[in-house]
Design a protein around this motif. Structure first.
Motif, short mmCIF file in Angstrom:
data_model
loop_
_atom_site.label_atom_id
_atom_site.label_comp_id
_atom_site.label_asym_id
_atom_site.label_seq_id
_atom_site.Cartn_x
_atom_site.Cartn_y
_atom_site.Cartn_z
N UNK A 131 27.71 41.28 47.12
CA UNK A 131 27.97 39.92 46.68
C UNK A 131 27.22 39.56 45.42
N UNK A 132 25.98 39.99 45.34
CA UNK A 132 25.14 39.68 44.17
C UNK A 132 25.77 40.25 42.90
N UNK A 133 26.18 41.51 42.95
CA UNK A 133 26.75 42.13 41.75
C UNK A 133 28.13 41.56 41.41
N UNK A 134 28.92 41.26 42.43
CA UNK A 134 30.21 40.61 42.18
C UNK A 134 29.98 39.29 41.46
N UNK A 135 29.02 38.50 41.94
CA UNK A 135 28.69 37.21 41.32
C UNK A 135 28.20 37.40 39.88
N UNK A 136 27.37 38.40 39.66
CA UNK A 136 26.85 38.65 38.31
C UNK A 136 27.98 38.91 37.32
N UNK A 137 28.97 39.70 37.76
CA UNK A 137 30.10 39.98 36.88
C UNK A 137 30.93 38.74 36.60
N UNK A 138 31.16 37.94 37.63
CA UNK A 138 31.89 36.67 37.45
C UNK A 138 31.17 35.78 36.46
N UNK A 139 29.86 35.61 36.67
CA UNK A 139 29.08 34.71 35.83
C UNK A 139 29.01 35.19 34.38
N UNK A 140 28.95 36.49 34.18
CA UNK A 140 28.88 37.02 32.81
C UNK A 140 30.11 36.56 32.01
N UNK A 141 31.29 36.60 32.64
CA UNK A 141 32.48 36.19 31.91
C UNK A 141 32.58 34.67 31.79
N UNK A 142 32.21 33.96 32.85
CA UNK A 142 32.26 32.49 32.78
C UNK A 142 31.28 31.96 31.74
N UNK A 143 30.11 32.59 31.63
CA UNK A 143 29.14 32.20 30.61
C UNK A 143 29.75 32.31 29.21
N UNK A 144 30.47 33.39 29.00
CA UNK A 144 31.11 33.64 27.71
C UNK A 144 32.17 32.57 27.41
#
Length: 373
Positions: free
Chosen positions: A43-56
């Motif tokens: 879950x942590x890594x899935x969230x990190x990937x989601x957040x990386x794109x949303x941040x962009x």
């Protein structure tokens, strides 16, 4: 007449704003996944990937001027806790849409809540058939199925001369999905599962399964569980002197497994449903690396890349849904995304298809804990 039209024009923005999770400044998205316990890294890594794109996306002004905000709830990879996590996101946080869910047993109990509320859900980190059939209007899968993955694994084993294929699986809907996929792949070749053993979810009690499987002297073992129990199983099999090759489906969490196994992981194979996250030839992977680094997530891995791709699908759907999105409008926009290129990774939906991709690749853990293709 003119005054009536003026009143309607004045009310339209307010009506659009009444859609849950939508304001003039933001779109609220929700993720229910595992963030604590033995499977937390998924879950942590899935969230990190989601957040990386949303941040962009947010750094570039969001979607039609609205920032994308992510709220997460921890279901601890326990099916009994999952419905409450989805209800909290939908009823209390009032999110507009959902993305980046993790797990089969939890997914099975999340979906009735999501479906009843008619909230779009993009990207489930699971390939179980039970979450794909019957057809669900509100769920859009980004990854290939476990049936696709186990077909690829069995094809590989048989092509290298393996005939005795065992299955080690988690005793729940996830494990059964992988076991059944292996069984079907073998049946297509007029073969049967050679032996099998199981483990309870969120435990590492693997001794009996290892003994039973090792006694049958398999050529290969298809493993369908989380990285902690897989680690314990591989080490137990090695202790017993097994000469079998070990294959995992992608849900295991490749980087977490390699880290947990250390030197014991050499030669362990994992099927993957997203491109190689350390490569440079696939445009979306280069984009992921750049944006993940910018967001502070430099530990590149398959799970985070899957989250990144799920976020890209969600954002593309939101753009196509227009300036005043509704949940039903988002569903309509997503299902019209046919053969969409996310940067060398293609997604396609339709009014009768929610399986976005059938991409499957195989990787092997090397001596230095990295992955080879």
């Amino acid at each position: 007449m003119r005054s009536i039209l003026c009143i309607i024009a004045t009310l339209l923005p307010a009506l659009a704003a009444a859609e849950p999770g939508i304001t003039a400044e933001r779109i609220l998205l929700g993720q229910a996944a595992v963030f604590t316990g033995p499977a937390a890294q998924l879950g942590i890594q899935m969230r990190n990937g989601v957040k990386a794109y949303l941040d962009h996306v947010n750094a570039k002004g969001g979607v039609y001027g609205r920032r994308l905000e992510l709220i997460t709830e921890d279901d601890r990879y326990e099916s009994a806790l999952a419905p409450a996590a989805s209800k909290k996101l939908i009823e209390e946080h009032k999110v507009f849409a959902l993305l980046g869910y993790v797990g089969t047993p939890t997914g099975v109990t999340h979906l009735p809540v999501v479906t009843q509320a008619k909230v779009p859900l993009v990207g489930m980190f699971t390939g179980a058939e039970v979450l794909r059939a019957p057809f669900n209007r509100y769920v859009f899968h980004v990854r290939a199925s476990y049936y696709d993955e186990t077909e690829k694994i069995v094809e590989q084993v048989v092509s290298t001369g393996g005939r005795r294929i065992a299955v080690f699986y988690q005793n729940d809907a996830y494990g059964e999905a992988g076991r059944k996929g292996t069984e079907l792949a073998l049946e297509r070749r007029k073969m049967k599962i050679h032996s099998q053993g199981k483990v309870e979810r969120n435990t590492v009690k693997v001794e009996e399964a290892a003994k039973a499987i090792h006694a049958s002297q398999p050529d290969a073992v298809v493993m369908v569980s989380a990285y902690t129990s897989i680690t314990a199983f591989v080490r137990e099999m090695q202790k017993l002197g097994s000469g079998a090759t070990f294959y995992n489906v992608s849900f295991v969490g490749s980087k977490a497994l390699a880290d947990a196994l250390g030197k014991d992981g050499v030669g362990v194979a994992i099927s993957q449903v997203v491109p190689f996250p350390w490569g440079t030839s696939v445009p979306v992977v280069k984009e992921y690396q750049q944006l993940a680094k910018k967001s502070g997530y430099t530990d590149y891995n398959f799970s985070a890349l899957e989250g990144f791709l799920s976020a890209k699908v969600m954002v593309e759907g939101l753009k196509r849904a227009g300036k005043n999105p509704t949940r039903e409008g988002l569903v309509d926009a997503l299902e019209k995304m046919q053969d969409v290129d996310l940067g060398g990774f293609f997604i396609g939906y339709s009014p009768t298809n929610r399986a976005g991709s059938k991409y499957v690749d195989l990787t092997i853990i090397s001596r230095d804990g990295r992955f080879l293709r």
